[in-house]
Design a protein around this motif. Structure first.
Motif, PDB file in Angstrom:
ATOM      1  N   ARG A  85       0.825  -1.209   0.000  1.00  0.00           N
ATOM      2  CA  ARG A  85       0.000   0.000   0.000  1.00  0.00           C
ATOM      3  C   ARG A  85       0.861   1.262   0.000  1.00  0.00           C
ATOM      4  O   ARG A  85       0.565   2.242  -0.680  1.00  0.00           O
ATOM      5  CB  ARG A  85      -0.880  -0.008   1.258  1.00  0.00           C
ATOM      6  N   GLU A 206       1.337   5.090  -2.002  1.00  0.00           N
ATOM      7  CA  GLU A 206       0.792   6.112  -1.079  1.00  0.00           C
ATOM      8  C   GLU A 206       1.886   6.436  -0.066  1.00  0.00           C
ATOM      9  O   GLU A 206       1.813   6.053   1.104  1.00  0.00           O
ATOM     10  CB  GLU A 206      -0.453   5.577  -0.373  1.00  0.00           C
ATOM     11  N   SER A 208       2.742   8.940   1.544  1.00  0.00           N
ATOM     12  CA  SER A 208       2.401   9.749   2.736  1.00  0.00           C
ATOM     13  C   SER A 208       2.127   8.853   3.949  1.00  0.00           C
ATOM     14  O   SER A 208       2.296   9.267   5.105  1.00  0.00           O
ATOM     15  CB  SER A 208       1.180  10.617   2.451  1.00  0.00           C
TER      16      SER A 208
END
Length: 529
Positions: A85, A206, A208
């Motif tokens: 992810r 992702e 972040s």
């Protein structure tokens, strides 16, 4: 107007059913990577004596060639969903394939046991990232109508790789040397790395999320799973909790378990997403996966053990005998795929567990003389049963989850199978040791001087020996003890097969607990992001 709408609907349905060739190439490269990673768990099992001799390792150290790999892999498997992810499937898989290939090359160059253990741990940890990604990709990038093709492929690889591991390993170490157990990964590893890097485009990173990564959760999970795997792998040979290291490992694992679950439920971005277990079918599918791990790894372990210890087979002969199960799986995979679209998946599981139970029940009649032909039918039933169970279990557990949840869930699903294998092997080893002692004591009770049959047997043995007098008597007693020990070993194998028969019979009843799954494994269609 209605006809136009119908035609448009049919066209869009046909479009949805078409598979992007780039994704197909990427998927098959991922399948090859998963095959190598799972194969390497068992590839060394038939050749440990050759590695031990090559590295001048002690008998207490050589087991760590397998244990270090398993401990590292079992930590990475649940972590891989979160990593995919954060960095995307493309980066995770290509990096895992490259790292696995490099670690394989290092393992082939190991000059002592310490280096080998470290390289195997690196190989297991990095390689573990490839396994769940394939399951996640299969259920997110392909439409549900293609599940009958995709699910048997991943099911076959996940079960075939550990089954033929001893065969491949035995052949390589016999024909070449033990170094080739690792060198064989290099060329396919390079191909997998290049293809997956260029063709995977299923999702975007992702990055972040990296700032929210739960490092404490990772640490506690490593202590929990690593400690648990260590205790299960080494417990029986070290007399369980009478050994201080096993006791420390068990306490650390228990503490790690509590703290890991606390972090998993309280952290804003947990290292493993456990919410998939709220899906009833996923929870039951994972339970069945755990039992399949016992059947898969337990039987892959116990057949070679019998053939080596009782029949005196070498690694190549064991591999040739074990190949039957792999062949049966290969033949059953397309049938299982086709049936998964026609039959209720629960009925398929009943057929599979019945086949499994029948195979282990036949094995309860095992004697010291059983050979390839006596083991033929039980091995065919085992191979057939594995595939008939694996395809519906995959579909039931992962087929109804949304693409967003499937990455983390596939890691948990694969972890249950590996933990099932570890628990199964620990129980099998302990029961074998304990039951062997019990059977030997019972046999010894009948081998006294008051038993005319025993006296007759001893006299016959003494008469067949070339020596005479006291030497012949001592020799015949030694032979009788060896005979009783061998018989006790065979009887303990029979006990294990009976235990497994009961387990698989109970699983047939457990199938009734599953809600009827939708055909093709239900939702979670193509194009996951």
């Amino acid at each position: 107007m209605a006809a136009t709408a119908t035609m448009q609907g049919a066209a869009s349905a046909a479009q949805a059913d078409q598979m992007d060739p780039r994704r197909l190439i990427a998927f098959f490269a991922m399948v090859l990577g998963m095959f190598m990673s799972i194969l390497d768990i068992q590839i060394v099992s038939a050749s440990l004596s050759e590695i031990q001799a090559g590295l001048s390792a002690g008998s207490d150290e050589i087991g760590w060639v397998q244990t270090s790999y398993l401990i590292a892999e079992v930590i990475m498997i649940p972590l891989s969903g979160t990593l995919a992810r954060i960095v995307s499937t493309r980066y995770l898989f290509a990096f895992s394939a490259a790292g696995f290939t490099a670690a394989s090359a290092l393992a082939a160059t190991a000059s002592n046991i310490d280096q080998m253990i470290i390289y195997r741990a690196i190989q297991g940890f990095i390689g573990g990232g490839m396994i769940p990604s394939v399951f996640a990709a299969a259920f997110t990038i392909f439409p549900p109508s293609k599940r009958s093709i995709v699910s048997p492929i991943i099911g076959l690889i996940a079960t075939l790789a550990p089954t033929i591991g001893p065969t491949v390993g035995g052949y390589l170490s016999h024909a070449f040397s033990w170094h080739w157990l690792f060198l064989v990964n290099i060329l396919p590893g390079i191909v997998v790395t290049l293809v997956t890097w260029n063709f995977i485009d299923f999702d975007k990173p992702e990055l972040s999320l990296f700032r929210k990564f739960d490092w404490w959760g990772l640490f506690f999970m490593a202590v929990f799973l690593g400690g648990l795997e260590y205790v299960l792998e080494e417990g029986n040979s070290n007399d369980w909790f009478n050994d201080s290291y096993i006791l420390i490992g068990a306490i650390a694992s228990a503490a790690g378990c509590v703290l890991f679950f606390y972090r998993a439920f309280t952290a804003s971005f947990p290292v493993v997403d456990l919410t998939a277990f709220t899906n009833r079918n996923f929870a039951f599918g994972s339970t069945f996966s755990f039992v399949m791990g016992i059947g898969l790894y337990g039987l892959t372990y116990i057949y070679p053990l019998y053939l080596g210890r009782v029949r005196g087979y070498d690694s190549l002969m064991i591999g040739e005998t074990m190949f039957v199960s792999g062949l049966a799986m290969f033949m059953t995979a397309p049938l299982a795929g086709r049936l998964s679209t026609k039959l209720d998946l629960r009925l398929m599981m009943v057929i599979g567990f019945t086949s499994f139970a029948a195979g282990t029940y036949i094995m309860t009649g095992i004697t010291a003389d059983w050979d390839f032909y006596e083991l033929l039918v039980p091995q065919i039933l085992r191979g057939f049963g594995l595939m008939m169970c694996m395809v519906p279990i995959n579909n039931i557990a992962l087929g109804t989850l949304s693409p967003a949840r499937i990455r983390g869930a596939s890691g948990l699903f694969n972890l249950t199978r590996n933990l099932g294998g570890a628990v199964g092997l620990a129980i099998i080893n302990t029961v074998l040791t304990n039951r062997q002692d019990v059977h030997y004591e019972r046999l010894r009770e009948h081998l006294d001087w008051g038993n005319p049959k025993a006296i007759e047997q001893l006299n016959e043995m003494a008469a067949n020996l070339t020596s005479h007098g006291l030497e012949a008597a001592q020799g015949s007693i030694r032979q009788m003890v060896n005979l009783a020990t061998k018989q006790a070993v065979v009887m303990s194998f029979s006990d294990i097969f009976l235990m497994l028969t009961v387990l698989f019979t109970l699983m047939i009843l457990g199938v009734a607990m599953i809600e009827k799954p939708a055909p093709q494994g239900g939702g979670g269609g193509g194009g996951g992001h």
